[in-house]
Design a protein around this motif. Structure first.
Motif, PDB file in Angstrom:
ATOM      1  N   THR A 129       0.865  -1.174   0.000  1.00 59.00           N
ATOM      2  CA  THR A 129       0.000   0.000   0.000  1.00 59.00           C
ATOM      3  C   THR A 129       0.902   1.224   0.000  1.00 59.00           C
ATOM      4  O   THR A 129       2.108   1.137   0.302  1.00 59.00           O
ATOM      5  CB  THR A 129      -0.906   0.048   1.244  1.00 59.00           C
ATOM      6  OG1 THR A 129      -0.090   0.254   2.409  1.00 59.00           O
ATOM      7  CG2 THR A 129      -1.716  -1.231   1.400  1.00 59.00           C
ATOM      8  N   THR A 130       0.331   2.358  -0.310  1.00 56.70           N
ATOM      9  CA  THR A 130       1.124   3.583  -0.333  1.00 56.70           C
ATOM     10  C   THR A 130       1.704   3.889   1.044  1.00 56.70           C
ATOM     11  O   THR A 130       2.889   4.234   1.174  1.00 56.70           O
ATOM     12  CB  THR A 130       0.252   4.758  -0.811  1.00 56.70           C
ATOM     13  OG1 THR A 130      -0.238   4.475  -2.133  1.00 56.70           O
ATOM     14  CG2 THR A 130       1.057   6.053  -0.845  1.00 56.70           C
ATOM     15  N   ALA A 131       0.884   3.738   2.085  1.00 59.16           N
ATOM     16  CA  ALA A 131       1.361   4.043   3.438  1.00 59.16           C
ATOM     17  C   ALA A 131       2.487   3.104   3.851  1.00 59.16           C
ATOM     18  O   ALA A 131       3.491   3.542   4.427  1.00 59.16           O
ATOM     19  CB  ALA A 131       0.199   3.952   4.419  1.00 59.16           C
ATOM     20  N   PRO A 136      -5.400  -1.961  -4.971  1.00 55.48           N
ATOM     21  CA  PRO A 136      -5.932  -0.695  -4.456  1.00 55.48           C
ATOM     22  C   PRO A 136      -4.946   0.029  -3.557  1.00 55.48           C
ATOM     23  O   PRO A 136      -4.001  -0.569  -3.029  1.00 55.48           O
ATOM     24  CB  PRO A 136      -7.173  -1.144  -3.675  1.00 55.48           C
ATOM     25  CG  PRO A 136      -6.845  -2.544  -3.241  1.00 55.48           C
ATOM     26  CD  PRO A 136      -6.039  -3.144  -4.358  1.00 55.48           C
ATOM     27  N   ASP A 137      -5.183   1.313  -3.405  1.00 52.18           N
ATOM     28  CA  ASP A 137      -4.403   2.146  -2.480  1.00 52.18           C
ATOM     29  C   ASP A 137      -2.900   2.003  -2.731  1.00 52.18           C
ATOM     30  O   ASP A 137      -2.119   1.738  -1.823  1.00 52.18           O
ATOM     31  CB  ASP A 137      -4.737   1.772  -1.030  1.00 52.18           C
ATOM     32  CG  ASP A 137      -4.109   2.743  -0.019  1.00 52.18           C
ATOM     33  OD1 ASP A 137      -3.757   3.863  -0.430  1.00 52.18           O
ATOM     34  OD2 ASP A 137      -3.939   2.349   1.146  1.00 52.18           O
ATOM     35  N   PHE A 138      -2.519   2.175  -3.987  1.00 51.19           N
ATOM     36  CA  PHE A 138      -1.110   1.989  -4.348  1.00 51.19           C
ATOM     37  C   PHE A 138      -0.755   3.027  -5.409  1.00 51.19           C
ATOM     38  O   PHE A 138      -0.912   2.800  -6.607  1.00 51.19           O
ATOM     39  CB  PHE A 138      -0.883   0.566  -4.867  1.00 51.19           C
ATOM     40  CG  PHE A 138       0.570   0.184  -5.010  1.00 51.19           C
ATOM     41  CD1 PHE A 138       1.372  -0.008  -3.895  1.00 51.19           C
ATOM     42  CD2 PHE A 138       1.138   0.008  -6.268  1.00 51.19           C
ATOM     43  CE1 PHE A 138       2.696  -0.359  -4.026  1.00 51.19           C
ATOM     44  CE2 PHE A 138       2.471  -0.359  -6.402  1.00 51.19           C
ATOM     45  CZ  PHE A 138       3.254  -0.546  -5.281  1.00 51.19           C
ATOM     46  N   ASP A 139      -0.270   4.162  -4.957  1.00 53.74           N
ATOM     47  CA  ASP A 139       0.095   5.278  -5.829  1.00 53.74           C
ATOM     48  C   ASP A 139       1.553   5.132  -6.232  1.00 53.74           C
ATOM     49  O   ASP A 139       2.450   5.723  -5.618  1.00 53.74           O
ATOM     50  CB  ASP A 139      -0.147   6.600  -5.091  1.00 53.74           C
ATOM     51  CG  ASP A 139       0.289   7.815  -5.911  1.00 53.74           C
ATOM     52  OD1 ASP A 139       0.525   7.661  -7.125  1.00 53.74           O
ATOM     53  OD2 ASP A 139       0.426   8.901  -5.309  1.00 53.74           O
TER      54      ASP A 139
END
Length: 628
Positions: free
Chosen positions: A306-308, A348-351
């Motif tokens: 994930t991005t975080a 998802p949630d992966f910039d």
């Protein structure tokens, strides 16, 4: 079967009475190692090539057959050429000349275990031709280094355009009775020390042997870039004899050369590792005009994509002096599906662009995993796309290996990555054969039973003297995962013992697992490429102690097998008259941390000698820097 045995017996008896028509001896520059090449002619006129190897007068390889089997009849038929239907392709080769040369140069690897590599050997080339077809010309090339000998076949350009199909390579390695081999059936398997009989399968290469006379030998394959992978099998007719075993036929166009068959010889197993530039010297020089973008370093895998979590791993990398992060498989979708597009994020949630920029601003590079399916479909444009994104490297996943087809495909993919300025880490069952000298963007490869599967300490002591003879390996060192079967100091030491310009650390770990234990300093400080490497002690299956130098600093790793052990550590490799501060990272059950590693400092010099008291499956790491 009985008829075949009778024919074989007749042929062997014929050889016993054969006339020697060629007898050439080639010695290493220091004179200790010698290879003899002979051609013999049997009573029926059929000829055969044989070789033998001796080290300081002791037998390494007894008289052994040197041979290929070719079947060119389809090409010969299509081109209306004479068809060679002989039972053995080499049986009517005639010697037309011999050539001898000497070579002594040095070169600097882009990444390596030493700053400078010496390439020094004596060479013998024997030219041969088919006595009934002068279009078929062949040369046997031999090299004798101080570290080992090597041989290969070189085919000149065929003026009639005939194509070549090598169906088997039947080179023998007749060893002294009582020889044992560190057998492993595939590149990611465990090792077993076996006699030369009753093997369950063919053995992978490099293959390390222990001879009854105390010598240590390694059989390897070098410059296997346009051929079929060749392992080792037991001879079905001769005791204590190994034979090369090609994965499948190789279809080739002249001029071409087969891979080198290398035989390293040393008094100690440690010298095999110290001499592992041997395989590099059997490959072509660097072909990347400006390799300044090949940057070694340490890398951590992002366990939750994930991005975080990616940013947390980047922050951890900055804090602990790691240079890269890796996004492993499935970031672009099902890895084994041809429908997955490795230029599109599928989770998802992966910039990804934002992550790459966040990393770049903090001096951290990003690596991406790509499975073979996507590589096969997209490699013509994929690496250039990644270059534009700012990606630094690609981990090739689950590559097909062995066949001539997949060997050449992989070499093309490596070169495509190099053209785009992309480093590569090749997983799973592939091993280098020295081509990392030619294409230094190959910064590591798997081909190892590492911490993905959590082997025991005994296995870890085998690896330096076997797998690492072919080059860097991505062992994927771990630290916090509870499945580790060794002590934590053992894991720390592996970063010094195992060479990998791209060194994976914290494989199954997450940043939140770390309590910033003091001993992490060793990994924080350690580089991944070296100016000098010394194997101070060790024996496969027992222990290993390796010291590596970067500039004026030394990093030492010592490990034992599953048993407790006392190891002598002499610092006599240090320059005389100079004092160093040694920071020691050792297992200690009294330390109030979960990892139980104590850290202390002491002054040492070339006269210092320690006794390391290692726990079962234990180890110790030492960082040396000049005293102020």
């Amino acid at each position: 079967m009985r008829h075949l045995l009778v024919l074989l017996s007749v042929w062997v008896c014929g050889l016993a009475q054969a006339a020697v028509t060629l007898d050439e001896r080639l010695t290493s520059p220091d004179g200790r190692l010698a290879i003899t090449l002979q051609q013999k002619s049997a009573a029926d006129g059929k000829r055969s090539l044989h070789y033998s190897v001796r080290f300081e007068g002791e037998t390494v390889i007894r008289e052994s057959l040197l041979e290929l089997q070719l079947d060119n009849h389809l090409s010969e038929s299509a081109m209306a050429l004479p068809i060679d239907r002989r039972g053995r392709w080499f049986e009517n080769l005639k010697v037309t000349g011999t050539r001898r040369t000497s070579h002594d140069q040095t070169w600097k690897p882009v990444t390596g275990e030493r700053a400078v590599v010496r390439d020094r050997y004596q060479s013998l080339v024997v030219d041969l031709v088919k006595d009934d077809n002068p279009a078929y010309k062949l040369a046997v090339e031999l090299r004798a280094y101080d570290e080992g000998v090597a041989m290969r076949f070189a085919f000149a350009e065929n003026p009639n355009g005939s194509y070549y199909r090598i169906v088997s390579e039947d080179t023998e390695f007749a060893l002294p009775e009582g020889t044992r081999a560190w057998f492993h059936g595939w590149a990611q398997s465990r090792f077993k020390l076996l006699p030369l009989r009753d093997w369950p399968d063919q053995s992978e290469r490099p293959l390390t042997l222990e001879l009854p006379n105390g010598l240590h030998v390694a059989l390897l394959e070098a410059q296997m870039v346009d051929y079929s992978r060749t392992k080792f099998k037991l001879s079905t007719t001769k005791p204590d004899t190994l034979v090369t075993a090609m994965h499948d036929p190789a279809d080739l166009i002249s001029p071409f050369s087969t891979p080198w068959r290398g035989i390293m010889v040393a008094r100690t197993p440690g010298k095999l590792l110290e001499n592992n530039d041997f395989i590099l010297n059997l490959n072509e020089p660097n072909k990347i005009a400006d390799p300044s973008w090949v940057k070694p370093g340490k890398i951590i895998r992002v366990m939750t994509q994930t991005t975080a979590d990616a940013k947390a791993n980047i922050d951890f990398a900055v804090k602990h002096n790691l240079q890269y992060i890796l996004f492993d498989w499935k970031w672009y979708g099902p890895a084994f599906s041809f429908s997955s597009d490795a230029t599109k994020v599928a989770i998802p949630d992966f910039d990804l662009p934002g992550i790459i920029e966040y990393a770049r601003a903090r001096g951290i590079g990003v690596w991406l995993y790509v499975n073979q399916q996507a590589l096969l479909m997209q490699s013509d444009t994929l690496f250039e796309t990644y270059r534009k994104w700012g990606v630094k490297g690609v981990k090739f996943g689950f590559v097909q290996v062995g066949s001539h087809r997949w060997s050449t495909w992989l070499q093309k993919a490596i070169q495509q990555a190099a053209a785009a300025g992309i480093m590569v880490n090749i997983h799973d069952d592939w091993r280098q054969t020295g081509e990392q000298r030619t294409w230094p963007n190959i910064v590591t490869a798997e081909g190892i039973h590492g911490n993905e599967e959590m082997p025991d300490a005994t296995h870890n002591t085998v690896l330096p003297f076997t797998r690492f003879l072919s080059g860097a390996a991505d062992y994927t060192v771990c630290y916090y995962n509870p499945r580790i079967k060794t002590t934590h100091a053992h894991q720390l030491a592996l970063a010094a013992i195992y060479y990998s310009p791209l060194q994976t650390l914290y494989w199954y770990d997450k940043p939140e697992m770390s309590k910033d234990e003091p001993e992490l300093e060793f990994w924080d400080r350690i580089p991944t490429v070296w100016d000098e490497t010394r194997v101070l002690d060790g024996k496969p299956g027992v222990s290993a102690t390796v010291a590596r130098r970067s500039g004026e600093q030394w990093f030492i790793g010592a490990i034992t097998n599953n048993d407790a052990r006392k190891l002598k550590l002499s610092f006599d490799f240090l320059p005389k008259g100079k004092r160093y501060i040694a920071k020691v990272y050792a297992d200690d059950a009294t330390v109030n941390t979960k990892t139980k590693v104590a850290v202390h400092s002491v002054e040492v010099s070339a006269e210092s000698v320690w006794t390391l008291d290692l726990l079962p499956s234990g180890g110790q790491a030492v960082w040396l820097r000049p005293a102020p």
